[in-house]
Design an enzyme around this catalytic site. Structure first.
Site, PDB file in Angstrom:
ATOM      1  N   GLY A  38       0.790  -1.225   0.000  1.00  0.00           N
ATOM      2  CA  GLY A  38       0.000   0.000   0.000  1.00  0.00           C
ATOM      3  C   GLY A  38       0.821   1.273   0.000  1.00  0.00           C
ATOM      4  O   GLY A  38       0.282   2.366  -0.179  1.00  0.00           O
ATOM      5  N   GLN A  79      -4.297  24.439  11.406  1.00  0.00           N
ATOM      6  CA  GLN A  79      -3.738  24.102  12.728  1.00  0.00           C
ATOM      7  C   GLN A  79      -2.435  24.871  12.901  1.00  0.00           C
ATOM      8  O   GLN A  79      -1.337  24.308  12.921  1.00  0.00           O
ATOM      9  CB  GLN A  79      -3.503  22.594  12.825  1.00  0.00           C
ATOM     10  CG  GLN A  79      -4.818  21.815  12.819  1.00  0.00           C
ATOM     11  CD  GLN A  79      -4.596  20.317  12.953  1.00  0.00           C
ATOM     12  OE1 GLN A  79      -3.655  19.881  13.593  1.00  0.00           O
ATOM     13  NE2 GLN A  79      -5.445  19.537  12.319  1.00  0.00           N
ATOM     14  N   LYS A  93     -19.293  35.767  12.940  1.00  0.00           N
ATOM     15  CA  LYS A  93     -19.532  34.330  13.087  1.00  0.00           C
ATOM     16  C   LYS A  93     -19.115  33.839  14.467  1.00  0.00           C
ATOM     17  O   LYS A  93     -18.086  34.243  14.993  1.00  0.00           O
ATOM     18  CB  LYS A  93     -18.726  33.597  12.013  1.00  0.00           C
ATOM     19  CG  LYS A  93     -18.871  32.107  12.062  1.00  0.00           C
ATOM     20  CD  LYS A  93     -18.249  31.445  10.830  1.00  0.00           C
ATOM     21  CE  LYS A  93     -16.864  30.945  11.095  1.00  0.00           C
ATOM     22  NZ  LYS A  93     -16.277  30.265   9.937  1.00  0.00           N
TER      23      LYS A  93
HETATM   24  C1  R5P Z   1     -12.799  29.830   9.056  1.00  0.00           C
HETATM   25  O1  R5P Z   1     -12.539  30.909   9.571  1.00  0.00           O
HETATM   26  C2  R5P Z   1     -12.747  29.618   7.579  1.00  0.00           C
HETATM   27  O2  R5P Z   1     -12.570  30.812   6.887  1.00  0.00           O
HETATM   28  C3  R5P Z   1     -14.023  28.952   7.082  1.00  0.00           C
HETATM   29  O3  R5P Z   1     -15.104  29.820   7.298  1.00  0.00           O
HETATM   30  C4  R5P Z   1     -14.278  27.665   7.783  1.00  0.00           C
HETATM   31  O4  R5P Z   1     -13.120  26.888   7.883  1.00  0.00           O
HETATM   32  C5  R5P Z   1     -15.352  26.872   7.066  1.00  0.00           C
HETATM   33  O5  R5P Z   1     -15.570  25.690   7.768  1.00  0.00           O
HETATM   34  P1  R5P Z   1     -16.939  24.924   7.706  1.00  0.00           P
HETATM   35  O6  R5P Z   1     -17.318  24.729   6.258  1.00  0.00           O
HETATM   36  O7  R5P Z   1     -16.648  23.623   8.391  1.00  0.00           O
HETATM   37  O8  R5P Z   1     -17.951  25.722   8.449  1.00  0.00           O
END
Ligand code: R5P
Length: 283
Positions: A34, A90, A184
């Site tokens: 693999g 990360q 957000k």
């Molecule tokens: C986060 O700040 C990024 O800009 C994206 O908004 C985020 O990673 C989107 O992740 P998901 O589709 O899981 O909500």
């Protein structure tokens, strides 16, 4: 010479077309246990551009193999293009004992290259983790291309403040429209996302949501819900990196998204436009 990873073949073909460089005849194979075995042709003193989105651990390993193989085959200089850099989010240890994975992969990639270009990393600061010169490339302007010409009083909206520059770039490439952003909140235990609507009026307007990545689709589907409740006419979801993990596509559909467009940094059915021209300008 462009040397493509197996999951970045459309992007690499577009990069070869745009730059007039040849595409190397790479072979992708596996040993019986693999393990991967990517092989490349001989090169004589050439500048090789190794291209690979590291959206999976295999793709990451394959990229390291290609970098090593082109040096072995005689490349004089190696530029590595990461259309999508995996693990880039990360970029710090979020709790005790965690690795800074972006730094770990950046160091590994640096060992096989003279230079790195990566398209819209989540934070441009991630480029500092490489030990060779590394630069971000902004492909957000490409997202205007698949949009219909007849957008009604368009609003280019990012789902959080961090992506407002992407929305502005897409708006400028489209040539008209306003820009705004939502606030957000994400609950990191459940993954649930809530967006706080700005006071922008969206009724009877077409809205283009712009973000760097759609991963689980929670951010975008929640944003589409809010916009639909506020009587937006059409809601287009656009992103540079259409990861679309797990049920993301279904969430977007159920929320009533008009269309989803992404680039080919991650090759998906929604990859309606190539980010390669943005990279070509920087090679
Ligand atoms: C986060 O700040 C990024 O800009 C994206 O908004 C985020 O990673 C989107 O992740 P998901 O589709 O899981 O909500």
């Amino acid at each position: 010479m462009i040397v493509s990873g197996s999951t970045s073949q459309a992007f690499s073909a577009a990069l070869a077309d745009t730059t007039g460089r040849d595409l190397a005849a790479v072979e992708y194979d596996r040993f019986p246990d693999g393990e991967l075995q990517a092989t490349v042709p001989e090169f004589s003193g050439e500048h090789c551009v190794v291209v690979g989105s590291t959206a999976s651990s295999d793709a990451h390993l394959e990229l390291l193999q290609l970098q090593d193989a082109v040096r072995e085959a005689g490349a004089r200089e190696v530029t590595t293009v990461l259309p999508y850099m995996g693990y880039a989010r990360q970029d710090r240890a979020f709790s005790a004992g965690e690795p800074v994975s972006a730094r770990a992969v950046a160091r590994a990639i640096s060992t096989g290259t003279d230079r790195v270009l990566t398209v819209n990393p989540h934070e441009t600061g991630v480029c500092d983790f490489f030990t060779v010169p590394a630069d971000p490339v902004d492909a957000a302007g490409r997202l205007a291309e698949p949009l219909p010409d007849d957008l009604a009083d368009p609003l280019f909206l990012s789902p959080d403040e961090g992506a407002i520059d992407l929305a502005t770039t897409a708006r400028n490439a489209y040539g008209r429209g306003a820009t705004d952003y939502f606030e957000k909140e994400r609950d990191y235990d459940t993954g649930a996302v809530e967006v706080e609507p700005s006071d922008a009026a969206v009724a009877d307007r077409d809205v283009v949501l712009v973000d760097d990545i759609v991963a689980t689709g929670s951010t975008m589907s929640e944003s589409v819900d809010v916009l639909t409740d506020r009587d937006a006419t059409r809601v287009f979801v656009t992103c540079v990196h259409p990861m679309l993990a797990a049920a993301a596509r279904t969430k977007l559909e159920r929320a009533g998204t008009t269309a989803v467009f992404g680039t080919d940094t991650i090759e998906r059915s929604v990859s309606a436009v190539s980010a390669a021209p943005a990279v070509a300008d920087r090679l």
